[in-house]
Write an enzyme that holds these catalytic residues in place. Structure first.
Site, PDB file in Angstrom:
ATOM      1  CB  SER A 240      13.178   6.079 -10.069  1.00 33.17           C
ATOM      2  OG  SER A 240      11.883   6.627 -10.039  1.00 33.17           O
ATOM      3  CG  HIS A 270       9.787   3.145  -7.024  1.00 27.89           C
ATOM      4  ND1 HIS A 270       8.776   4.003  -7.320  1.00 27.89           N
ATOM      5  CD2 HIS A 270      10.923   3.750  -7.505  1.00 27.89           C
ATOM      6  CE1 HIS A 270       9.253   5.077  -7.940  1.00 27.89           C
ATOM      7  NE2 HIS A 270      10.560   4.935  -8.069  1.00 27.89           N
ATOM      8  CG  HIS A 316       1.757   7.694  -3.547  1.00 28.62           C
ATOM      9  ND1 HIS A 316       2.441   8.854  -3.282  1.00 28.62           N
ATOM     10  CD2 HIS A 316       2.232   7.228  -4.725  1.00 28.62           C
ATOM     11  CE1 HIS A 316       3.286   9.086  -4.274  1.00 28.62           C
ATOM     12  NE2 HIS A 316       3.189   8.118  -5.159  1.00 28.62           N
ATOM     13  NE  ARG A 325       1.116   8.845 -11.130  1.00 32.98           N
ATOM     14  CZ  ARG A 325       2.191   8.295 -10.553  1.00 32.98           C
ATOM     15  NH1 ARG A 325       3.351   8.286 -11.180  1.00 32.98           N
ATOM     16  NH2 ARG A 325       2.106   7.744  -9.345  1.00 32.98           N
ATOM     17  CG  ASP A 371       2.739   1.099 -10.086  1.00 30.24           C
ATOM     18  OD1 ASP A 371       3.038   1.264 -11.277  1.00 30.24           O
ATOM     19  OD2 ASP A 371       3.404   1.563  -9.151  1.00 30.24           O
TER      20      ASP A 371
HETATM   21  N1  AMX Z   1      -1.445  -2.773   1.603  1.00 30.21           N
HETATM   22  C1  AMX Z   1      -1.232  -3.152   2.886  1.00 30.21           C
HETATM   23  N2  AMX Z   1      -0.554  -2.412   3.782  1.00 30.21           N
HETATM   24  C2  AMX Z   1      -0.113  -1.200   3.350  1.00 30.21           C
HETATM   25  C3  AMX Z   1      -0.341  -0.726   2.058  1.00 30.21           C
HETATM   26  C4  AMX Z   1      -1.032  -1.575   1.149  1.00 30.21           C
HETATM   27  N3  AMX Z   1      -1.245  -1.242  -0.115  1.00 30.21           N
HETATM   28  N4  AMX Z   1       0.201   0.496   1.927  1.00 30.21           N
HETATM   29  C5  AMX Z   1       0.770   0.788   3.116  1.00 30.21           C
HETATM   30  N5  AMX Z   1       0.582  -0.249   3.970  1.00 30.21           N
HETATM   31  C6  AMX Z   1       1.089  -0.368   5.344  1.00 30.21           C
HETATM   32  C7  AMX Z   1       2.591  -0.146   5.345  1.00 30.21           C
HETATM   33  O1  AMX Z   1       3.285  -1.343   4.980  1.00 30.21           O
HETATM   34  C8  AMX Z   1       2.828   0.315   6.753  1.00 30.21           C
HETATM   35  O2  AMX Z   1       2.801  -0.821   7.586  1.00 30.21           O
HETATM   36  P1  AMX Z   1       3.830  -0.968   8.824  1.00 30.21           P
HETATM   37  O3  AMX Z   1       3.511   0.180   9.734  1.00 30.21           O
HETATM   38  O4  AMX Z   1       3.482  -2.295   9.394  1.00 30.21           O
HETATM   39  O5  AMX Z   1       5.207  -0.898   8.238  1.00 30.21           O
HETATM   40  C9  AMX Z   1       1.577   1.138   7.050  1.00 30.21           C
HETATM   41  O6  AMX Z   1       0.573   0.692   6.131  1.00 30.21           O
HETATM   42  C10 AMX Z   1       1.779   2.640   6.889  1.00 30.21           C
HETATM   43  O7  AMX Z   1       2.290   2.883   5.604  1.00 30.21           O
HETATM   44  P2  AMX Z   1       2.037   4.292   4.877  1.00 30.21           P
HETATM   45  O8  AMX Z   1       2.671   5.355   5.705  1.00 30.21           O
HETATM   46  O9  AMX Z   1       0.601   4.443   4.549  1.00 30.21           O
HETATM   47  O10 AMX Z   1       2.811   4.089   3.507  1.00 30.21           O
HETATM   48  P3  AMX Z   1       4.365   4.349   3.194  1.00 30.21           P
HETATM   49  O11 AMX Z   1       4.524   5.791   2.855  1.00 30.21           O
HETATM   50  O12 AMX Z   1       5.235   3.765   4.239  1.00 30.21           O
HETATM   51  O13 AMX Z   1       4.540   3.460   1.881  1.00 30.21           O
HETATM   52  C11 AMX Z   1       3.954   2.610  -0.247  1.00 30.21           C
HETATM   53  C12 AMX Z   1       4.009   3.859   0.640  1.00 30.21           C
HETATM   54  C13 AMX Z   1       3.554   3.027  -1.650  1.00 30.21           C
HETATM   55  C14 AMX Z   1       5.355   1.977  -0.293  1.00 30.21           C
HETATM   56  C15 AMX Z   1       2.915   1.623   0.364  1.00 30.21           C
HETATM   57  O14 AMX Z   1       1.644   2.223   0.346  1.00 30.21           O
HETATM   58  C16 AMX Z   1       2.879   0.291  -0.348  1.00 30.21           C
HETATM   59  O15 AMX Z   1       3.689  -0.590  -0.031  1.00 30.21           O
HETATM   60  N6  AMX Z   1       1.932   0.114  -1.363  1.00 30.21           N
HETATM   61  C17 AMX Z   1       1.883  -1.107  -2.129  1.00 30.21           C
HETATM   62  C18 AMX Z   1       3.004  -1.142  -3.159  1.00 30.21           C
HETATM   63  C19 AMX Z   1       2.780  -0.099  -4.247  1.00 30.21           C
HETATM   64  O16 AMX Z   1       1.712   0.030  -4.797  1.00 30.21           O
HETATM   65  N7  AMX Z   1       3.837   0.634  -4.591  1.00 30.21           N
HETATM   66  C20 AMX Z   1       3.798   1.595  -5.699  1.00 30.21           C
HETATM   67  C21 AMX Z   1       3.805   3.039  -5.256  1.00 30.21           C
HETATM   68  C22 AMX Z   1       3.834   3.975  -6.438  1.00 30.21           C
HETATM   69  C23 AMX Z   1       5.130   3.834  -7.172  1.00 30.21           C
HETATM   70  O17 AMX Z   1       6.166   4.192  -6.665  1.00 30.21           O
HETATM   71  N8  AMX Z   1       5.115   3.302  -8.350  1.00 30.21           N
END
Ligand code: AMX
Length: 447
Positions: A240, A270, A316, A325, A371
């Site tokens: 965002s 996000h 994250h 937070r 979240d």
């Molecule tokens: N559950 C299961 N798998 C997860 C995970 C979770 N909560 N978080 C990361 N992973 C997986 C990824 O999908 C990725 O898998 P892949 O290699 O098969 O594609 C692997 O772990 C490595 O990911 P990462 O480097 O640790 O995370 P990232 O920087 O690529 O992504 C985020 C960060 C937040 C998108 C991810 O942790 C996620 O999808 N979390 C769940 C959704 C969430 O809570 N989003 C909110 C974030 C905060 C916000 O912006 N409001």
């Protein structure tokens, strides 16, 4: 206006500071980038600048160099409130200084004077199909007001570049002032309420918002103060914030830039993660017809992972520890939430899920982000939303209202410092393969 006066004094100092840095050290290398980063969402590439907030992987968010507990302790509060005035937070974000109570109230006053939403916005919202998501409505409402942009009008009249930030500030205050009314209108429309609430004008923005939402539970306004402050900004690389910066860098106004940002915030990775977290908790609760035991919870978490989904609210892009937070919201919840099964589940999930994610191995941050808890607290305070389907998802709107505080402060400063249009360079896969082969050949020559 107090914010304009303060910025008029500090902007020339910052312009000189940034110009000197660029003049003397513009060629210094800050970072290198690997092929994995080029393909991997530019993770960790140091290529953006903001002085408004910083996210340290271990410590989490600092706003204007202050930790969240420091911000909450030092910002002025309205009488009898636990948490500070949001007007004070906006003053801090924009000026870098903590305001006095009087100064924070002046910002609140600006919002109060500009809060009336043009009638056509409600017509737009009323005409949308019932299945429209709350985030789509919120985005449309912001975009619908684009014609109100003072920046655009002044630009067309031929404004000087060094004045760009002034109408950007005006537009930002005009926009934010209207968001609580727009958000509460969407909420009541979605829940088929006919709201008769008239907000008490002597209250601060969060207090008026609580009344507009018609939430009975005591303490909701205080929750909103806390919620808006902690969701306001999270440095510049998140979807965002980056979208706002990117769109505004083409000199698009605040309505264009923030409506674009809201479409990014609406994504499940996000801002929609808050909604998804609550849905995940409901599914868990329904499956075990109540609070499961620890082993059942572990099993449920693994089922999510094995079905190729993420556990919402965990992980994250930058953080590598529990999001502060999350921690302040948990402190709030532990203090005020009594005997609520879903909140108990949030606590249990915090106990179990990090170990599951560590065992899974590939997640860089197994800890909760904001979240993981926010929507459960909002639901406890009586904010109802449907669980699934395209017409659901109001909680992300509240994230959006709050996030506009931070991203608007950032683009006002981007205009003040004359930041240019953003234009990174893309390469083809063939070019990346050539770069890799060249490096390998050089290494082989040396060996
Ligand atoms: N559950 C299961 N798998 C997860 C995970 C979770 N909560 N978080 C990361 N992973 C997986 C990824 O999908 C990725 O898998 P892949 O290699 O098969 O594609 C692997 O772990 C490595 O990911 P990462 O480097 O640790 O995370 P990232 O920087 O690529 O992504 C985020 C960060 C937040 C998108 C991810 O942790 C996620 O999808 N979390 C769940 C959704 C969430 O809570 N989003 C909110 C974030 C905060 C916000 O912006 N409001």
């Amino acid at each position: 206006m107090i914010l304009k006066e303060k910025l008029e004094t500090s902007i020339p100092v910052w312009r000189e500071r940034v110009n000197a840095l660029l003049r003397q050290h513009g060629d210094i290398v800050v970072d290198e980038i690997t092929i994995s980063q080029v393909y991997g969402g530019m993770r960790d590439v140091k290529s953006l600048v903001t002085d408004i907030s910083y996210v340290d992987p271990e410590e989490g968010l600092r706003l204007r160099s202050y930790t969240i507990p420091e911000v909450l302790n030092r910002l002025p509060k309205p009488p009898k409130a636990e948490n500070p005035l949001v007007g004070g937070l906006y003053y801090l974000l924009l000026t870098g200084e903590f305001p006095s109570l009087e100064e924070a109230l002046q910002v609140e006053d600006e919002w109060r004077q500009r809060e009336v939403v043009p009638e056509y916005v409600f017509d737009v919202l009323n005409s949308m199909p019932e299945y429209t998501s709350p985030m789509t409505m919120f985005t449309q409402a912001i975009l619908a007001m684009q014609g109100e942009s003072i920046f655009l009008r002044k630009y067309d009249e031929g404004m000087r570049k060094d004045q760009y930030w002034i109408p950007m500030l005006e537009d930002s205050i005009n926009l934010f002032a209207k968001l609580p009314s727009i958000a509460s209108f969407i909420y009541h429309l979605k829940n088929k309420h006919i709201s008769k609430a008239v907000a008490d004008n002597s209250l601060d923005l969060a207090g008026r918002f609580g009344q507009m939402m018609e939430v009975d539970k005591k303490g909701f306004a205080d929750l909103m103060r806390l919620y808006m402050i902690i969701h306001s900004d999270h440095e510049s690389g998140n979807v965002s914030a980056h979208t706002t910066h990117l769109v505004a860098s083409a000199l698009s106004d605040i309505y264009y830039a923030t409506s674009a940002a809201m479409t990014g915030l609406a994504g499940p990775l996000h801002g929609r993660a808050n909604q998804d977290t609550l849905n995940w908790i409901y599914k868990l609760y329904d499956k075990y017809q109540g609070i499961p035991d620890k082993e059942e919870l572990r099993k449920f978490a693994w089922e999510t992972i094995k079905s190729g989904k993420v556990i919402p609210g965990y992980g994250h892009g930058v953080l590598r520890k529990t999001d502060p937070r999350f921690s302040v919201l948990m402190e709030f919840g532990d203090k005020y939430i009594v005997d609520d099964d879903l909140y108990k589940l949030v606590q249990m999930i915090f106990e179990i899920v990090p170990d599951v994610l560590k065992e899974y191995g590939k997640v860089k941050d197994p800890w909760p982000n904001v979240d993981a808890i926010s929507s459960t607290i909002l639901r406890y305070y009586g904010l109802n939303d449907c669980h699934s389907g395209s017409g659901c998802g109001f909680y992300t709107v509240l994230f959006g209202v709050s996030r506009i505080l931070g991203v608007s402060a950032n683009v006002i400063w981007a205009r003040a410092l004359g930041q240019p249009i953003e234009r990174p360079k893309s390469l083809t896969t063939q070019m990346l393969e050539n770069i890799a082969n060249n490096i390998h050949q050089q290494i082989e020559k040396f060996e």
